[in-house]
Write an enzyme that holds these catalytic residues in place. Structure first.
Site, PDB file in Angstrom:
ATOM      1  N   HIS A   1      -0.291   0.142 -10.355  1.00  0.00           N
ATOM      2  CA  HIS A   1      -0.989  -0.768  -9.439  1.00  0.00           C
ATOM      3  C   HIS A   1      -1.468  -2.022 -10.192  1.00  0.00           C
ATOM      4  O   HIS A   1      -2.639  -2.397 -10.156  1.00  0.00           O
ATOM      5  CB  HIS A   1      -2.181  -0.064  -8.775  1.00  0.00           C
ATOM      6  CG  HIS A   1      -2.573  -0.688  -7.473  1.00  0.00           C
ATOM      7  ND1 HIS A   1      -3.151   0.025  -6.440  1.00  0.00           N
ATOM      8  CD2 HIS A   1      -2.465  -1.964  -7.003  1.00  0.00           C
ATOM      9  CE1 HIS A   1      -3.394  -0.770  -5.411  1.00  0.00           C
ATOM     10  NE2 HIS A   1      -2.987  -1.988  -5.738  1.00  0.00           N
TER      11      HIS A   1
ATOM     12  N   ARG B   1       0.855  -1.179   0.000  1.00  0.00           N
ATOM     13  CA  ARG B   1       0.000   0.000   0.000  1.00  0.00           C
ATOM     14  C   ARG B   1       0.893   1.231   0.000  1.00  0.00           C
ATOM     15  O   ARG B   1       1.906   1.274   0.697  1.00  0.00           O
ATOM     16  CB  ARG B   1      -0.929   0.009   1.226  1.00  0.00           C
ATOM     17  CG  ARG B   1      -2.081  -0.982   1.146  1.00  0.00           C
ATOM     18  CD  ARG B   1      -3.067  -0.588   0.059  1.00  0.00           C
ATOM     19  NE  ARG B   1      -4.229  -1.464  -0.021  1.00  0.00           N
ATOM     20  CZ  ARG B   1      -4.341  -2.505  -0.823  1.00  0.00           C
ATOM     21  NH1 ARG B   1      -3.304  -2.852  -1.600  1.00  0.00           N
ATOM     22  NH2 ARG B   1      -5.443  -3.228  -0.859  1.00  0.00           N
TER      23      ARG B   1
ATOM     24  N   GLU C   1      -3.123   7.810  -6.310  1.00  0.00           N
ATOM     25  CA  GLU C   1      -3.112   7.164  -7.622  1.00  0.00           C
ATOM     26  C   GLU C   1      -4.199   7.756  -8.506  1.00  0.00           C
ATOM     27  O   GLU C   1      -5.329   7.933  -8.053  1.00  0.00           O
ATOM     28  CB  GLU C   1      -3.325   5.648  -7.460  1.00  0.00           C
ATOM     29  CG  GLU C   1      -2.211   4.973  -6.664  1.00  0.00           C
ATOM     30  CD  GLU C   1      -2.450   3.480  -6.427  1.00  0.00           C
ATOM     31  OE1 GLU C   1      -3.423   2.925  -6.997  1.00  0.00           O
ATOM     32  OE2 GLU C   1      -1.673   2.880  -5.677  1.00  0.00           O
TER      33      GLU C   1
END
Length: 308
Positions: free
Chosen positions: A274, A226, A255
């Site tokens: 991601h 994370r 993000e």
């Protein structure tokens, strides 16, 4: 009344295996459309197969019929667990479904760092022909923070490549070939440090300026956990000052990566969008697991991997 299940996971579509599984169980499937707000679609659904959308208290409070949220993924920090518990909403997640895909991505990032592959590609595309020296992984030390299912899979891959593997976990776990060490020891010894921990108040900014100062100037940080477990400002300081060789990040504080991020444009920082779990296989395992958990709750059974 037919129960309705909302699917918010972006990579799932009508007619796919999740839609068919819900239909076979007798449920109506509703897919969240791009641009739709959660508040506009949760009011009359009984279950949700959830992606990365933010299920805040406001969203959960608005879902008067909701009984279960099945999160497609190993983390559930995008769901307000307290609000779910207060409203009697079960929350599940899918640990282990993406461990192979994430572990392979860690290996890919590590190889890119070790062999300076992104820099070489950029040089060739710009008309150059540099042959800078990288390093082999055999004999290098991999430090792992968090020896859960993904951490263990990474460790096994690294051992197969001849790496020395050290690991820190708050609850030490025995894993063949892996030496359990303190947090400070894993920071000091690692040539590559990879993070595999949940985000919580105790892990937020676990990798801060103090932690980064303990790492070797030749070391690389890899984060597929994370974004908030790393203090990105401290990381940028360490890289720009030369006290850390570089980083490979698949997760970020914000993000997509903001245009004004200090990490943008650094040739020794690799950023991927991601995608650690973004494989056909992992997405199928995770979405089907979450869907079965939703079905179990709506049919009166206790699901696997129940958070609350």
């Amino acid at each position: 009344m037919t129960k309705r299940v909302l699917v918010t996971t972006a990579y799932l579509a009508p007619g796919g295996e999740v839609d068919r599984l819900l239909g076979a169980a007798g449920f109506e499937t509703v897919f969240k459309q791009p641009g739709q707000e959660l508040l506009d679609v949760v009011e009359d659904v009984d279950g949700i197969v959830a992606g990365t959308d933010a299920f805040t208290a406001k969203v959960i409070d608005a879902a008067s019929r909701l009984r279960v949220i099945g999160r497609c993924g190993a983390g559930y920090d995008n769901i307000d667990i307290e609000a779910a518990s207060r409203n009697g909403v079960a929350v599940t997640f899918t640990p282990g479904a993406n461990r192979r895909s994430v572990a392979e991505h860690v290996l890919a990032l590590m190889l890119n760092c070790a062999r300076l592959i992104p820099q070489n590609i950029a040089s060739v595309q710009a008309g150059g022909w540099e042959q800078r020296s990288g390093r082999e992984l055999e004999g290098a030390t991999l430090g792992i923070v968090g020896l859960g299912s993904i951490g263990k899979t990474v460790a096994r891959m690294a051992l197969a490549l001849g790496m020395r593997v050290l690991a820190y976990d708050r609850e030490p776990v025995a894993e063949p070939g892996v030496s359990s060490v303190s947090f400070e020891e894993v920071l000091r010894a690692a040539d590559f440090l990879t993070l595999h921990i949940f985000l919580s108040e105790s892990t937020r900014h676990l990798i801060d300026a103090e932690a980064l100062r303990l790492m070797k100037p030749s070391a690389y940080l890899i984060n597929t956990a994370r974004g908030e477990v790393v203090d990105e400002d401290a990381l940028a300081d360490a890289i720009l000052s030369g006290s850390l060789a570089g980083a490979a990040l698949d997760v970020l504080r914000e993000e997509p990566l903001p245009a004004d991020s200090r990490l943008r444009g650094l040739d020794n920082v690799i950023v991927t969008a991601h995608i650690g779990a973004a494989t056909v296989e992992a997405r199928s395992r995770s979405s089907l697991m979450a869907t079965r958990q939703v079905i179990d709750v709506l049919q009166g059974r206790t699901p696997e991997n129940l958070v609350t």
